[in-house]
Design a protein around this motif. Structure first.
Motif, PDB file in Angstrom:
ATOM      1  N   TYR A   1      58.016 -44.451  58.356  1.00 49.60           N
ATOM      2  CA  TYR A   1      58.248 -45.727  59.372  1.00 49.60           C
ATOM      3  C   TYR A   1      56.845 -46.839  58.940  1.00 49.60           C
ATOM      4  CZ  TYR A   1      61.101 -42.265  61.888  1.00 49.60           C
ATOM      5  OH  TYR A   1      61.754 -41.532  62.316  1.00 49.60           O
TER       6      TYR A   1
ATOM      7  N   ARG B   1      57.991 -45.570  66.061  1.00 53.98           N
ATOM      8  CA  ARG B   1      58.623 -45.556  64.663  1.00 53.98           C
ATOM      9  C   ARG B   1      58.444 -46.631  63.965  1.00 53.98           C
ATOM     10  NH1 ARG B   1      62.138 -42.285  67.879  1.00 53.98           N
ATOM     11  NH2 ARG B   1      61.939 -40.069  66.977  1.00 53.98           N
TER      12      ARG B   1
ATOM     13  N   ARG C   1      52.829 -41.609  76.375  1.00 52.53           N
ATOM     14  CA  ARG C   1      53.395 -41.053  74.814  1.00 52.53           C
ATOM     15  C   ARG C   1      54.607 -41.036  74.721  1.00 52.53           C
ATOM     16  NH1 ARG C   1      56.090 -38.083  72.054  1.00 52.53           N
ATOM     17  NH2 ARG C   1      57.170 -37.509  74.274  1.00 52.53           N
ATOM     18  N   LYS C   2      55.133 -41.793  73.372  1.00 55.45           N
ATOM     19  CA  LYS C   2      56.432 -41.525  73.045  1.00 55.45           C
ATOM     20  C   LYS C   2      56.377 -42.009  71.663  1.00 55.45           C
ATOM     21  CE  LYS C   2      57.229 -46.584  74.239  1.00 55.45           C
ATOM     22  NZ  LYS C   2      57.707 -47.223  75.345  1.00 55.45           N
ATOM     23  N   SER C   3      57.463 -41.574  70.952  1.00 47.85           N
ATOM     24  CA  SER C   3      57.474 -41.368  69.292  1.00 47.85           C
ATOM     25  C   SER C   3      57.616 -42.961  69.009  1.00 47.85           C
ATOM     26  CB  SER C   3      58.766 -40.858  68.949  1.00 47.85           C
ATOM     27  OG  SER C   3      58.747 -39.545  69.410  1.00 47.85           O
TER      28      SER C   3
ATOM     29  N   MET D   1      58.984 -33.953  60.987  1.00 47.55           N
ATOM     30  CA  MET D   1      59.432 -32.327  60.130  1.00 47.55           C
ATOM     31  C   MET D   1      59.598 -32.828  58.834  1.00 47.55           C
ATOM     32  SD  MET D   1      58.759 -29.750  61.765  1.00 47.55           S
ATOM     33  CE  MET D   1      59.455 -28.521  60.726  1.00 47.55           C
TER      34      MET D   1
ATOM     35  N   LYS E   1      59.841 -38.571  82.144  1.00 52.04           N
ATOM     36  CA  LYS E   1      61.031 -38.073  81.941  1.00 52.04           C
ATOM     37  C   LYS E   1      61.516 -36.447  82.183  1.00 52.04           C
ATOM     38  CE  LYS E   1      60.758 -39.426  77.894  1.00 52.04           C
ATOM     39  NZ  LYS E   1      60.748 -39.456  76.238  1.00 52.04           N
TER      40      LYS E   1
ATOM     41  N   TYR F   1      55.653 -37.201  65.942  1.00 47.72           N
ATOM     42  CA  TYR F   1      55.897 -35.644  65.345  1.00 47.72           C
ATOM     43  C   TYR F   1      57.018 -35.732  64.229  1.00 47.72           C
ATOM     44  CZ  TYR F   1      55.868 -30.454  65.613  1.00 47.72           C
ATOM     45  OH  TYR F   1      56.016 -29.137  65.678  1.00 47.72           O
TER      46      TYR F   1
HETATM   47  C1  FMN Z   1      59.464 -30.464  66.444  1.00 50.20           C
HETATM   48  C2  FMN Z   1      59.907 -31.826  66.381  1.00 50.20           C
HETATM   49  C3  FMN Z   1      60.074 -32.522  65.438  1.00 50.20           C
HETATM   50  C4  FMN Z   1      60.622 -33.718  65.170  1.00 50.20           C
HETATM   51  N1  FMN Z   1      60.882 -34.440  64.094  1.00 50.20           N
HETATM   52  C5  FMN Z   1      60.888 -35.628  64.023  1.00 50.20           C
HETATM   53  C6  FMN Z   1      61.288 -36.412  62.554  1.00 50.20           C
HETATM   54  O1  FMN Z   1      61.269 -35.673  61.870  1.00 50.20           O
HETATM   55  N2  FMN Z   1      61.561 -37.848  62.722  1.00 50.20           N
HETATM   56  C7  FMN Z   1      61.165 -38.457  63.701  1.00 50.20           C
HETATM   57  O2  FMN Z   1      61.241 -39.613  63.737  1.00 50.20           O
HETATM   58  N3  FMN Z   1      60.996 -37.665  65.035  1.00 50.20           N
HETATM   59  C8  FMN Z   1      60.869 -36.464  65.126  1.00 50.20           C
HETATM   60  N4  FMN Z   1      60.490 -35.856  66.339  1.00 50.20           N
HETATM   61  C9  FMN Z   1      60.368 -36.621  67.564  1.00 50.20           C
HETATM   62  C10 FMN Z   1      61.426 -36.577  68.544  1.00 50.20           C
HETATM   63  O3  FMN Z   1      62.745 -37.197  67.803  1.00 50.20           O
HETATM   64  C11 FMN Z   1      61.120 -37.005  69.870  1.00 50.20           C
HETATM   65  O4  FMN Z   1      60.086 -36.644  70.390  1.00 50.20           O
HETATM   66  C12 FMN Z   1      62.104 -36.883  71.008  1.00 50.20           C
HETATM   67  O5  FMN Z   1      63.373 -37.822  70.752  1.00 50.20           O
HETATM   68  C13 FMN Z   1      61.449 -37.470  72.508  1.00 50.20           C
HETATM   69  O6  FMN Z   1      61.312 -38.978  72.399  1.00 50.20           O
HETATM   70  P1  FMN Z   1      59.815 -39.230  72.518  1.00 50.20           P
HETATM   71  O7  FMN Z   1      58.858 -38.530  71.756  1.00 50.20           O
HETATM   72  O8  FMN Z   1      59.702 -40.708  72.322  1.00 50.20           O
HETATM   73  O9  FMN Z   1      59.372 -39.107  74.106  1.00 50.20           O
HETATM   74  C14 FMN Z   1      60.277 -34.742  66.413  1.00 50.20           C
HETATM   75  C15 FMN Z   1      59.692 -34.022  67.541  1.00 50.20           C
HETATM   76  C16 FMN Z   1      59.439 -32.539  67.606  1.00 50.20           C
HETATM   77  C17 FMN Z   1      58.918 -31.896  68.834  1.00 50.20           C
END
Ligand code: FMN
Length: 176
Positions: free
Chosen positions: A77, A14, A10-12, A123, A167, A121
């Motif tokens: 994205y 984009r 799992r990773k964000s 916001m 991580k 995720y």
């Molecule tokens: C409460 C919360 C809000 C977040 N908001 C955003 C957002 O608005 N845009 C975005 O690109 N990522 C957002 N993220 C993703 C985080 O940036 C990301 O989870 C973090 O940098 C760790 O990277 P990973 O998810 O790839 O492990 C959010 C994550 C959390 C938990």
């Protein structure tokens, strides 16, 4: 998929392909979300909206970009699906709607990863929906509910890969 492998993968995401996720996968992800723990078991205090309408996604994206002061930004994205988790604030338990929504989003993001789908995720949509009454109206939320968390879903342009090591940058202390 083995559970810790799903966690590690799992990773964000984009960057998304334009292809929509299929309804079967969407239902699996939503089922995982609905199985999340909720404060006081108040499942009737949570509401999920799935947005796949391109015009509405474009309006939300534009509103976030403008709020960021960068009209050319692409804060969703180009993901084809946005899930908004809303909740009913409870004066006796401040911010519980955000905690509930976060539990739901995390379950959904792990389910998406397990299906090799991208997720992140977000916001930004929550902030603009809570400030722009016109956008909020189109969400058709039940009375008293407010957007609390957002999740983008779609096919990633690059396949998810397994991190070699999980991580561990959060400080951790075990008291025995
Ligand atoms: C409460 C919360 C809000 C977040 N908001 C955003 C957002 O608005 N845009 C975005 O690109 N990522 C957002 N993220 C993703 C985080 O940036 C990301 O989870 C973090 O940098 C760790 O990277 P990973 O998810 O790839 O492990 C959010 C994550 C959390 C938990």
């Amino acid at each position: 998929m083995e559970f810790m492998k799903t966690i590690a993968m799992r990773k964000s995401t984009r960057s998304y392909k334009s292809e929509q996720i299929n309804d079967e996968n969407l239902n699996t992800i939503l089922t995982a979300g609905c199985a999340a723990p909720i404060g006081m078991g108040a499942y009737n205090a949570v509401h999920i909206t799935v947005i796949q309408n391109p015009d509405m996604l474009a309006r939300i994206s534009k509103a976030i970009a403008n709020l960021m002061g960068n009209p050319k930004a692409n804060p969703l994205y180009s993901a084809p699906t946005l899930v908004i988790v809303s909740g009913k604030p409870n004066a006796k338990a401040p911010n519980i709607e955000i905690a509930n929504a976060s539990c739901i989003v995390e379950n959904m993001t792990l389910a998406a990863t397990n299906l090799n789908l991208g997720s992140v995720y977000v916001m930004g949509p929550v902030i603009v929906l809570n400030t722009d009454k016109e956008l909020l109206k189109d969400l058709n939320l039940p009375e008293g509910f407010v957007p609390a968390a957002g999740l983008l879903l779609g096919h990633p342009t690059e396949a998810l890969t397994k991190e070699e090591e999980l991580k561990q940058t959060i400080t951790l202390n075990t008291i025995k």
